[in-house]
Enzyme design. Structure first.
Site, mmCIF file in Angstrom:
data_model
loop_
_atom_site.group_PDB
_atom_site.id
_atom_site.type_symbol
_atom_site.label_atom_id
_atom_site.label_comp_id
_atom_site.label_asym_id
_atom_site.label_seq_id
_atom_site.Cartn_x
_atom_site.Cartn_y
_atom_site.Cartn_z
ATOM 1 N N GLU A 128 62.900 39.902 41.249
ATOM 2 C CA GLU A 128 62.019 41.060 41.157
ATOM 3 C C GLU A 128 62.666 42.330 41.709
ATOM 4 O OE1 GLU A 128 58.029 40.620 42.665
ATOM 5 O OE2 GLU A 128 57.436 42.405 41.551
ATOM 6 N N ASP B 295 61.054 35.298 42.790
ATOM 7 C CA ASP B 295 60.113 36.292 43.311
ATOM 8 C C ASP B 295 60.073 36.104 44.821
ATOM 9 O OD1 ASP B 295 58.153 38.082 43.883
ATOM 10 O OD2 ASP B 295 56.833 37.481 42.249
ATOM 11 N N ILE C 97 58.444 37.659 47.297
ATOM 12 C CA ILE C 97 57.064 37.575 47.825
ATOM 13 C C ILE C 97 56.128 37.765 46.636
ATOM 14 C CG2 ILE C 97 55.328 38.506 49.406
ATOM 15 C CD1 ILE C 97 57.538 39.578 51.183
ATOM 16 N N ASP C 98 55.577 36.677 46.145
ATOM 17 C CA ASP C 98 54.576 36.792 45.081
ATOM 18 C C ASP C 98 53.204 36.843 45.758
ATOM 19 O OD1 ASP C 98 53.733 36.757 42.254
ATOM 20 O OD2 ASP C 98 52.667 34.971 42.956
ATOM 21 N N THR D 270 52.304 40.267 46.779
ATOM 22 C CA THR D 270 52.696 41.367 47.686
ATOM 23 C C THR D 270 51.479 42.137 48.194
ATOM 24 O OG1 THR D 270 54.529 41.608 46.152
ATOM 25 C CG2 THR D 270 54.415 43.202 47.916
ATOM 26 N N ASP E 292 57.305 35.582 38.274
ATOM 27 C CA ASP E 292 56.003 35.136 38.806
ATOM 28 C C ASP E 292 55.736 33.676 38.440
ATOM 29 O OD1 ASP E 292 55.191 37.817 39.598
ATOM 30 O OD2 ASP E 292 54.704 38.227 37.503
HETATM 31 C C1 IPD Z 1 51.534 39.699 41.331
HETATM 32 C C2 IPD Z 1 50.723 38.465 41.669
HETATM 33 C C3 IPD Z 1 49.314 38.574 41.140
HETATM 34 C C4 IPD Z 1 49.297 38.848 39.661
HETATM 35 C C5 IPD Z 1 50.125 40.093 39.397
HETATM 36 C C6 IPD Z 1 51.558 39.893 39.869
HETATM 37 P P1 IPD Z 1 53.427 40.494 43.033
HETATM 38 O O1 IPD Z 1 52.871 39.593 41.779
HETATM 39 O O2 IPD Z 1 51.318 37.311 41.153
HETATM 40 O O3 IPD Z 1 48.562 37.391 41.330
HETATM 41 O O4 IPD Z 1 47.973 39.042 39.235
HETATM 42 O O5 IPD Z 1 50.114 40.386 38.084
HETATM 43 O O6 IPD Z 1 52.328 41.030 39.544
HETATM 44 O O7 IPD Z 1 53.433 41.905 42.561
HETATM 45 O O8 IPD Z 1 52.497 40.286 44.138
HETATM 46 O O9 IPD Z 1 54.790 39.941 43.276
HETATM 47 CA CA CA Z 2 55.069 38.459 41.590
#
Ligand code: IPD
Ligand code: CA
Length: 266
Positions: free
Chosen positions: A68, A85, A87-88, A90, A213
């Site tokens: 990412e 990723d 930190i998924d 964030t 993700d």
């Molecule tokens: C997000 C998370 C979230 C999802 C978003 C993603 P991030 O990733 O996975 O659950 O709904 O579309 O972008 O931005 O926290 O790494």
């Molecule tokens: Ca993510």
């Protein structure tokens, strides 16, 4: 026995997590500071990814990365890559909510070979390798076996400021709300997939995601006996970041409800 490759991925995630947990504690103070935690979180994300990539590079110096915070480093080797990723979830992290995870997948010659999803605060590790099954810590994972949507808890992602297709999502909700026993929104796509693999949720759908993700979650769900496809039912759409997952029956039922709405709008 986990392979050497899997061990490398787990060790990288665990090493990065020591720092993430410290940063997460620090965030409690930043919530009430004037500046707020925004910049701190961006740098935590970048730092975490650097620790992970440094660890993985030590073991696999010729692999490339699709991640990412920095894409396609070492891009001249496209055969083997890690999809990361750091930190998924964030936004959860930013708000001091512990529902976030590190997601790392290994792709060998365009095929997912291994995936791990590790939540640093819960200290929960979900992992899978192709053909070897999926595991939660040391326990074998299976998707839930409910056959009816009416008994199912479904998790999804909700559009919000600057992201997603609100009108399409509302149409999807109109279809799903009357059919299921509950709907959740956790804020981490990686954990949503891991929790479907673990049977904590029966199904998941979301559109507009990125490969980092979902890559680890895809292999974990499949090795847990679940089905995951794109929202039009295809693999191509899945790799475009549109996901629907569950056991075979629930996946089929949910797909029937959502596919046509999605196809009208895309
Ligand atoms: C997000 C998370 C979230 C999802 C978003 C993603 P991030 O990733 O996975 O659950 O709904 O579309 O972008 O931005 O926290 O790494
Ligand atoms: Ca993510």
């Amino acid at each position: 026995m986990p392979s050497a490759l899997l061990n490398v991925m787990v060790n990288a995630a665990k090493k990065a997590s020591v720092k993430i947990r410290r940063d997460f504690n620090e965030l409690e103070n930043l919530q009430v500071s004037v500046k707020g935690p925004g910049d701190f979180v961006t740098s935590a994300d970048i730092r975490t990814q650097k620790i992970i990539i440094d660890e993985l590079t030590k073991a696999k110096p010729d692999w490339s990365f699709f991640a990412e915070e920095k894409q396609n480093s070492n891009a001249n080797n496209s055969k083997n890559r890690f999809i990361i990723d750091p930190i998924d979830g964030t936004t959860n992290f930013l708000h001091g909510n512990p529902n976030f995870a590190i997601s790392i997948a290994a792709e060998v010659e365009n095929r997912l070979e291994a995936g791990i999803i590790y939540s640093p605060v819960y200290d929960e590790l979900f992992f899978a390798e192709r053909g070897k099954g999926a595991f939660f810590n040391d326990r074998r994972l299976r998707v839930a076996q409910r056959k009816k949507l009416s008994e199912s808890i479904v998790v999804t992602g909700i559009p919000h400021l600057g992201r997603g297709n609100k009108d399409q999502f509302i149409k999807e909700m109109e279809e799903i709300i009357p059919e299921v026993s509950g709907i959740r929104r956790s804020g981490s796509a990686a954990l949503d997939l891991a929790w479907v693999a673990a049977g904590r949720y029966d199904a998941y759908w979301e559109t507009g995601l990125s490969l980092w993700d979902i890559a680890a979650g895809i292999i974990i769900i499949r090795e847990a006996g679940g089905v995951v496809t794109g929202i039009d039912g295809s693999e191509k759409d899945l790799y475009n970041g549109n996901v629907i997952a569950g056991n075979d029956k629930i996946h089929e039922n949910l797909l029937k409800k959502i596919k046509n709405i999605y196809l009208q709008d895309n």
